[in-house]
Design a protein around this motif. Structure first.
Motif, PDB file in Angstrom:
ATOM      1  N   ILE A   1       2.144  -4.627  -7.258  1.00 51.32           N
ATOM      2  CA  ILE A   1       2.760  -5.853  -7.505  1.00 51.32           C
ATOM      3  C   ILE A   1       2.873  -6.429  -9.068  1.00 51.32           C
ATOM      4  CG2 ILE A   1       0.944  -7.843  -8.541  1.00 51.32           C
ATOM      5  CD1 ILE A   1      -0.714  -7.369  -5.762  1.00 51.32           C
ATOM      6  N   VAL A   2       3.895  -6.531  -9.324  1.00 50.43           N
ATOM      7  CA  VAL A   2       4.088  -7.440 -10.738  1.00 50.43           C
ATOM      8  C   VAL A   2       4.144  -8.366 -10.735  1.00 50.43           C
ATOM      9  CG1 VAL A   2       5.942  -7.351 -12.461  1.00 50.43           C
ATOM     10  CG2 VAL A   2       5.746  -5.168 -10.859  1.00 50.43           C
TER      11      VAL A   2
ATOM     12  N   ARG B   1      -8.698   9.764   3.881  1.00 44.88           N
ATOM     13  CA  ARG B   1      -9.503   8.714   4.789  1.00 44.88           C
ATOM     14  C   ARG B   1     -10.411   8.362   4.415  1.00 44.88           C
ATOM     15  NH1 ARG B   1      -8.332  10.344  10.957  1.00 44.88           N
ATOM     16  NH2 ARG B   1      -8.213   8.442  10.987  1.00 44.88           N
ATOM     17  N   GLY B   2     -10.391   6.761   4.614  1.00 44.76           N
ATOM     18  CA  GLY B   2     -12.026   6.346   4.119  1.00 44.76           C
ATOM     19  C   GLY B   2     -11.594   5.332   2.123  1.00 44.76           C
ATOM     20  N   VAL B   3     -10.414   6.068   1.585  1.00 42.85           N
ATOM     21  CA  VAL B   3     -11.089   5.977   0.429  1.00 42.85           C
ATOM     22  C   VAL B   3      -9.909   5.368  -0.096  1.00 42.85           C
ATOM     23  CG1 VAL B   3     -10.478   6.773  -1.725  1.00 42.85           C
ATOM     24  CG2 VAL B   3     -11.961   8.353  -0.047  1.00 42.85           C
ATOM     25  N   VAL B   4      -9.557   3.621  -0.738  1.00 45.77           N
ATOM     26  CA  VAL B   4      -8.923   3.144  -1.636  1.00 45.77           C
ATOM     27  C   VAL B   4      -8.836   3.743  -2.879  1.00 45.77           C
ATOM     28  CG1 VAL B   4      -9.908   1.216  -1.357  1.00 45.77           C
ATOM     29  CG2 VAL B   4      -7.106   1.657  -1.488  1.00 45.77           C
ATOM     30  N   VAL B   5      -7.785   3.607  -3.406  1.00 46.60           N
ATOM     31  CA  VAL B   5      -8.019   3.432  -5.188  1.00 46.60           C
ATOM     32  C   VAL B   5      -7.134   2.078  -5.442  1.00 46.60           C
ATOM     33  CG1 VAL B   5      -6.850   4.813  -7.554  1.00 46.60           C
ATOM     34  CG2 VAL B   5      -7.709   5.984  -5.263  1.00 46.60           C
ATOM     35  N   VAL B   6      -7.491   0.896  -6.384  1.00 48.29           N
ATOM     36  CA  VAL B   6      -6.874   0.045  -7.135  1.00 48.29           C
ATOM     37  C   VAL B   6      -6.951   0.506  -8.077  1.00 48.29           C
ATOM     38  CG1 VAL B   6      -7.126  -2.713  -6.603  1.00 48.29           C
ATOM     39  CG2 VAL B   6      -7.661  -1.641  -4.735  1.00 48.29           C
ATOM     40  N   SER B   7      -5.348   0.417  -8.622  1.00 48.14           N
ATOM     41  CA  SER B   7      -5.329   0.785 -10.210  1.00 48.14           C
ATOM     42  C   SER B   7      -4.274  -0.178 -10.464  1.00 48.14           C
ATOM     43  CB  SER B   7      -4.467   1.556 -10.542  1.00 48.14           C
ATOM     44  OG  SER B   7      -4.515   3.094  -9.587  1.00 48.14           O
ATOM     45  N   VAL B   8      -5.416  -0.549 -11.696  1.00 55.91           N
ATOM     46  CA  VAL B   8      -4.726  -1.980 -12.482  1.00 55.91           C
ATOM     47  C   VAL B   8      -4.258  -1.751 -14.469  1.00 55.91           C
ATOM     48  CG1 VAL B   8      -5.070  -4.185 -13.283  1.00 55.91           C
ATOM     49  CG2 VAL B   8      -6.119  -3.196 -11.370  1.00 55.91           C
TER      50      VAL B   8
ATOM     51  N   ARG C   1      -1.664  -1.391  -8.132  1.00 56.17           N
ATOM     52  CA  ARG C   1      -0.991  -0.006  -7.314  1.00 56.17           C
ATOM     53  C   ARG C   1      -2.385  -0.148  -6.557  1.00 56.17           C
ATOM     54  NH1 ARG C   1      -0.711   4.997  -8.296  1.00 56.17           N
ATOM     55  NH2 ARG C   1       0.992   5.961  -6.801  1.00 56.17           N
ATOM     56  N   VAL C   2      -1.971   0.528  -5.106  1.00 61.58           N
ATOM     57  CA  VAL C   2      -3.282   0.194  -4.403  1.00 61.58           C
ATOM     58  C   VAL C   2      -2.214   1.975  -3.556  1.00 61.58           C
ATOM     59  CG1 VAL C   2      -3.860  -0.236  -1.703  1.00 61.58           C
ATOM     60  CG2 VAL C   2      -3.666  -1.414  -3.842  1.00 61.58           C
ATOM     61  N   THR C   3      -3.413   3.214  -3.186  1.00 65.90           N
ATOM     62  CA  THR C   3      -3.193   4.139  -3.188  1.00 65.90           C
ATOM     63  C   THR C   3      -3.883   4.168  -2.283  1.00 65.90           C
ATOM     64  OG1 THR C   3      -4.260   5.517  -4.218  1.00 65.90           O
ATOM     65  CG2 THR C   3      -1.784   4.927  -4.626  1.00 65.90           C
ATOM     66  N   TRP C   4      -3.685   5.279  -0.478  1.00 69.72           N
ATOM     67  CA  TRP C   4      -5.313   5.612  -0.011  1.00 69.72           C
ATOM     68  C   TRP C   4      -5.102   7.316  -0.186  1.00 69.72           C
ATOM     69  CZ3 TRP C   4      -8.431   1.537   2.865  1.00 69.72           C
ATOM     70  CH2 TRP C   4      -7.570   0.501   2.230  1.00 69.72           C
ATOM     71  N   PRO C   5      -5.559   7.911  -1.571  1.00 71.86           N
ATOM     72  CA  PRO C   5      -5.605   9.310  -1.175  1.00 71.86           C
ATOM     73  C   PRO C   5      -6.050  10.593  -0.299  1.00 71.86           C
ATOM     74  CG  PRO C   5      -7.207   7.910  -2.565  1.00 71.86           C
ATOM     75  CD  PRO C   5      -6.608   6.887  -2.357  1.00 71.86           C
TER      76      PRO C   5
ATOM     77  N   SER D   1       0.900  -1.030  -0.028  1.00 68.41           N
ATOM     78  CA  SER D   1       0.275  -0.160   0.279  1.00 68.41           C
ATOM     79  C   SER D   1       0.935   1.889   0.035  1.00 68.41           C
ATOM     80  CB  SER D   1      -0.649   0.519   1.320  1.00 68.41           C
ATOM     81  OG  SER D   1      -1.746  -0.917   1.001  1.00 68.41           O
ATOM     82  N   LEU D   2       0.369   2.424  -0.805  1.00 69.66           N
ATOM     83  CA  LEU D   2       1.226   3.065  -1.215  1.00 69.66           C
ATOM     84  C   LEU D   2       0.895   4.490  -0.865  1.00 69.66           C
ATOM     85  CD1 LEU D   2       2.249   2.430  -4.712  1.00 69.66           C
ATOM     86  CD2 LEU D   2       3.450   2.140  -2.949  1.00 69.66           C
TER      87      LEU D   2
END
Length: 151
Positions: A18-19, A47-54, A41-45, A6-7
């Motif tokens: 992840i690769v 509080r309470g929000v997660v972005v999973v980018s594929v 790629r996982v980011t927490w931009p 997590s970033l």
């Protein structure tokens, strides 16, 4: 070995994630990942929000890896919105539909809002062709999805 990291939101785009190597050359340092290598790629931009980018390919071979990352992130204690960013997906089989359905079900069980950023490529076209586009709350960009998450 696949490692999920997590970033923070301010992390650079080239680090973490992840690769999943497709060949021995991809797995070797300096071998360079090709355009189709799976990257999550996982980011927490905020509080309470997660972005999973594929990015890369979503097919039956990559589905378990992506599903596991999404499942893990949807179990976060104080999560209210999950954004699945698929803008950079180069190939999407019907496995992407399974991924989105699993994410939607998991989000529903946790009462987490799920926003999908399908992009303008293959994922968007697949959703339209199958008539499933209306099942998912969508945004044109991650920034738009973040704005919707604040509403």
């Amino acid at each position: 070995m696949i490692v999920s990291r997590s970033l923070p939101a301010q992390a650079s785009h080239g680090s973490g994630g992840i690769v999943a190597p497709r060949s021995a050359a991809d797995a070797e340092p300096g071998g360079g990942a090709s355009h189709w290598a799976l990257r999550v790629r996982v980011t927490w931009p905020e509080r309470g929000v997660v972005v999973v980018s594929v990015s890369g390919e979503i097919d039956m071979a990559s589905l378990p890896r992506i599903t596991e990352v999404v499942r893990q992130r949807l179990t976060a204690a104080r999560l209210h919105t999950a954004i699945v960013d698929l803008e950079q997906v180069g190939f999407a089989s019907s496995a992407v539909l399974e991924l989105l359905m699993l994410a939607s079900n998991a989000a529903g069980r946790r009462e987490v809002r799920l926003l999908v950023v399908p992009g303008t490529g293959r994922v968007s076209r697949l959703l339209e062709l199958t008539g499933l586009s209306a099942l998912f709350e969508q945004a044109a960009t991650v920034d738009e999805a973040l704005a919707q998450a604040r509403e």
